[in-house]
Every structure is written in structure tokens, then in C-alpha cells.
Design an enzyme around this catalytic site. Structure first.
Site, PDB file in Angstrom:
ATOM      1  N   TYR A  35       0.836  -1.201   0.000  1.00  0.00           N
ATOM      2  CA  TYR A  35       0.000   0.000   0.000  1.00  0.00           C
ATOM      3  C   TYR A  35       0.869   1.248   0.000  1.00  0.00           C
ATOM      4  O   TYR A  35       2.084   1.186   0.228  1.00  0.00           O
ATOM      5  CB  TYR A  35      -0.932   0.016   1.213  1.00  0.00           C
ATOM      6  CG  TYR A  35      -0.246   0.374   2.520  1.00  0.00           C
ATOM      7  CD1 TYR A  35      -0.385   1.651   3.066  1.00  0.00           C
ATOM      8  CD2 TYR A  35       0.552  -0.549   3.201  1.00  0.00           C
ATOM      9  CE1 TYR A  35       0.247   1.985   4.265  1.00  0.00           C
ATOM     10  CE2 TYR A  35       1.174  -0.219   4.385  1.00  0.00           C
ATOM     11  CZ  TYR A  35       1.020   1.054   4.913  1.00  0.00           C
ATOM     12  OH  TYR A  35       1.648   1.388   6.083  1.00  0.00           O
ATOM     13  N   LYS A 148       6.612  -1.825   2.034  1.00  0.00           N
ATOM     14  CA  LYS A 148       5.412  -1.226   2.631  1.00  0.00           C
ATOM     15  C   LYS A 148       4.248  -2.200   2.440  1.00  0.00           C
ATOM     16  O   LYS A 148       3.377  -2.025   1.579  1.00  0.00           O
ATOM     17  CB  LYS A 148       5.109   0.136   2.002  1.00  0.00           C
ATOM     18  CG  LYS A 148       4.222   1.024   2.867  1.00  0.00           C
ATOM     19  CD  LYS A 148       4.226   2.439   2.362  1.00  0.00           C
ATOM     20  CE  LYS A 148       3.294   3.327   3.173  1.00  0.00           C
ATOM     21  NZ  LYS A 148       3.769   3.566   4.549  1.00  0.00           N
ATOM     22  N   LEU A 204      11.326   1.543   7.104  1.00  0.00           N
ATOM     23  CA  LEU A 204      10.695   1.979   5.873  1.00  0.00           C
ATOM     24  C   LEU A 204      11.462   3.174   5.327  1.00  0.00           C
ATOM     25  O   LEU A 204      11.784   4.105   6.076  1.00  0.00           O
ATOM     26  CB  LEU A 204       9.239   2.365   6.127  1.00  0.00           C
ATOM     27  CG  LEU A 204       8.460   2.792   4.887  1.00  0.00           C
ATOM     28  CD1 LEU A 204       8.243   1.608   3.952  1.00  0.00           C
ATOM     29  CD2 LEU A 204       7.133   3.419   5.273  1.00  0.00           C
TER      30      LEU A 204
END
Length: 287
Positions: A35, A148, A204
Site C-alpha cells: 500500500y 510497505k 521503511l
């Protein structure tokens, strides 16, 4: 927050109440998907290229074949704004899963499922002006946090723990080495230097994080991609986090202890101004 009516899917645009998938959907049963959350300011995307590039990197890492090219996605995302007449601050949530098929751990030979929708998202101005509190908590996630993916349960548990303690965010650490937060990247300032964890597989690679690094290239503030620990965090002059929804957010208290004088620091505030200029925000928090 208002969810806009028109939603983008692999089949085109439809009303947001019409989208359905079979119960054997791999995102639902395996968390087998990816996403992105993309910021919109006054009807225009911010860091769109960075988000699209990261989506494709995540898909490649999970061996998901995306049902569109980058060029097609850019066109459709711009159309999403037009279809919904978005003129104010908002966000787009975009999700791709491996698809719908009989439940089996092995990849099925099916087309990926995709949807994207827009939702109003005002800027968190009071928190940006005054700062927020955080807690520290062990990082119990898997080793591929650079993807992600939809596997967010450890992040959810950390964020909930922060909320239950009256805090905005949870700062994660692996054996006392700070990695990031439950839904954002984290930084400390010591002297005239900003420190943040390097872009490894354990964090991330944030789009706002990357832009901060670029914005600092022409300033006398050093940006060091060097890991720091909980002791160094407690001794920091300033601490802040970044994300597409939280922007550049001062952290003024950690585990009920003030960061220095408990106010947003000068370097954090400078970065906030740089962010506003870069994203072409007209309603400054410093007005």
C-alpha cells in the site's frame, strides 16, 4: 474525515459502496499485499513520484505483478482527484494485493486486486506547532520493514500502546538501537547535526525522509544516516518524526521525560518551514 465517493479500481472508477472482493482474497487471508498513503495539498499531490516508485519497489520485493504501468498509474491518480473535485487537503490510500484465489500459501496465477480512494485530511496544525509525546517500545516486526506491506499488526499494537499512554507515537528499538516509529521515521538532533537510522531493511524508506535529506543539501545542518540508541535519544537536543500525514512533527516528551526544554527546537522548526515551502503550503503553522 470525509471519504470521497469515486474510487479507483483495476476495473475503472466506481462508487465506494460498490467495491467487493471474494472472501478468499489474499490481502484479507495472508496480508499478501502492499500500500501507499499519498498526501494532497489543496488538490495537488506531494511527492507523488516518490510514492509510486516505492510502490513498484515493494511489488518487486513481494513478486506481485502490478496491473498497470507507472504512466498509467499517474494518469489514473490525477483522474481520481478530478473525479472527486478535490481542492483541499486530503490523502489517497492505494492498495494492491496478489489477488483472489482459493486459499493456498503458494502464489496463485491470478490478476492482482487494486483500489485507491481519497479522504479529507486537514493538517495537524496544533501538534505541529506545539509538539507531541512519545513512548519507546521494542521493535518486534519482521526483518523486511523496507517493504510497505499490509502486515502491520506489530505497528498497530505499538500505536495502540502509545495511545493508551496518552501519546502520539511509539518509538521502536531493537536491543536499544532506535529504528523508527510505528508509522513514521524518527530523528534526533545533537548540536547542529541530525541523526536518523540508515536505509536498511529494518526501516521503511520514507518519502518525506528522503525529501528532508534533499532539502538539507544546501544548508549548514549535517544529516547523518547513523543509528542511535535509547541513551542518545534521551540526551538529544531535539527529536522529531516525519511521515506523509504527520509532516515534520516535533517530539517534546518521551516516556514522560521532556526533550530539553519541552518545546519544538530551532532545527525542527526550520525543517517545518522548508517542508511548507517545498510542498507549496500557503497556510503556514507559523502565521
Amino acid at each position: 474525515m470525509t471519504v470521497y465517493q469515486n474510487i479507483l479500481t483495476q476495473s475503472g472508477f466506481m462508487d465506494n459502496t460498490q467495491l467487493t472482493y471474494p472472501f478468499e482474497e489474499r490481502g484479507l487471508q495472508f496480508g499478501d499485499g502492499i500500500y501507499e498513503v499519498i498526501r494532497i495539498y489543496k488538490g495537488s499531490y506531494y511527492l507523488l513520484t516518490e510514492h509510486v516508485n516505492r510502490l513498484f519497489r515493494s511489488a518487486d520485493a513481494l513478486k506481485i505483478t502490478l496491473p498497470f504501468t507507472k504512466e498509467e498509474l499517474y494518469i489514473n491518480l490525477e483522474q481520481l482527484i478530478k473525479q472527486n473535485n478535490i481542492t483541499k487537503d486530503a490523502k489517497v490510500y492505494l492498495q494492491v494485493t496478489r489477488g483472489s484465489a482459493a486459499r493456498d500459501h503458494v502464489f496463485p496465477d491470478v490478476e492482482a486486486n487494486f483500489y485507491a480512494y481519497a479522504q479529507d485530511l486537514p493538517r495537524p496544525t496544533e501538534n505541529l506547532r506545539h509538539g507531541v509525546a512519545a513512548i519507546t517500545i521494542p521493535d518486534i516486526r519482521w526483518q523486511n520493514c523496507y517493504i510497505k506491506s499490509l502486515n502491520l499488526l506489530p505497528n498497530v499494537l505499538a500505536k495502540q500502546e502509545a495511545k493508551e499512554q496518552g501519546c502520539f507515537e511509539a518509538i521502536l528499538h531493537r536491543e536499544e538501537t532506535v529504528t523508527e516509529c510505528s508509522s513514521s521515521n524518527v530523528y534526533l538532533v545533537k548540536g547542529d547535526t541530525i541523526y536518523t537510522h540508515p536505509e536498511t531493511n529494518t526501516i521503511l524508506h520514507g518519502c518525506v525522509r528522503s525529501r528532508i535529506k534533499t532539502l538539507l543539501d544546501n544548508h549548514s545542518i549535517a544529516f547523518r544516516e547513523t543509528a542511535f540508541n535509547l541513551e542518545q535519544l534521551a540526551d538529544a537536543d531535539e527529536v522529531f518524526l516525519s511521515s506523509s500525514t504527520a509532516e515534520v512533527m516535533p517530539i517534546i516528551m518521551i516516556n514522560n521525560n521532556s526533550v530539553k526544554d519541552g518545546k519544538p527546537g530551532k532545527i525542527t522548526q526550520l525543517l517545518q518551514k522548508m517542508y511548507e515551502q517545498d510542498s507549496k503550503i500557503h497556510d503556514s503553522i507559523f502565521s
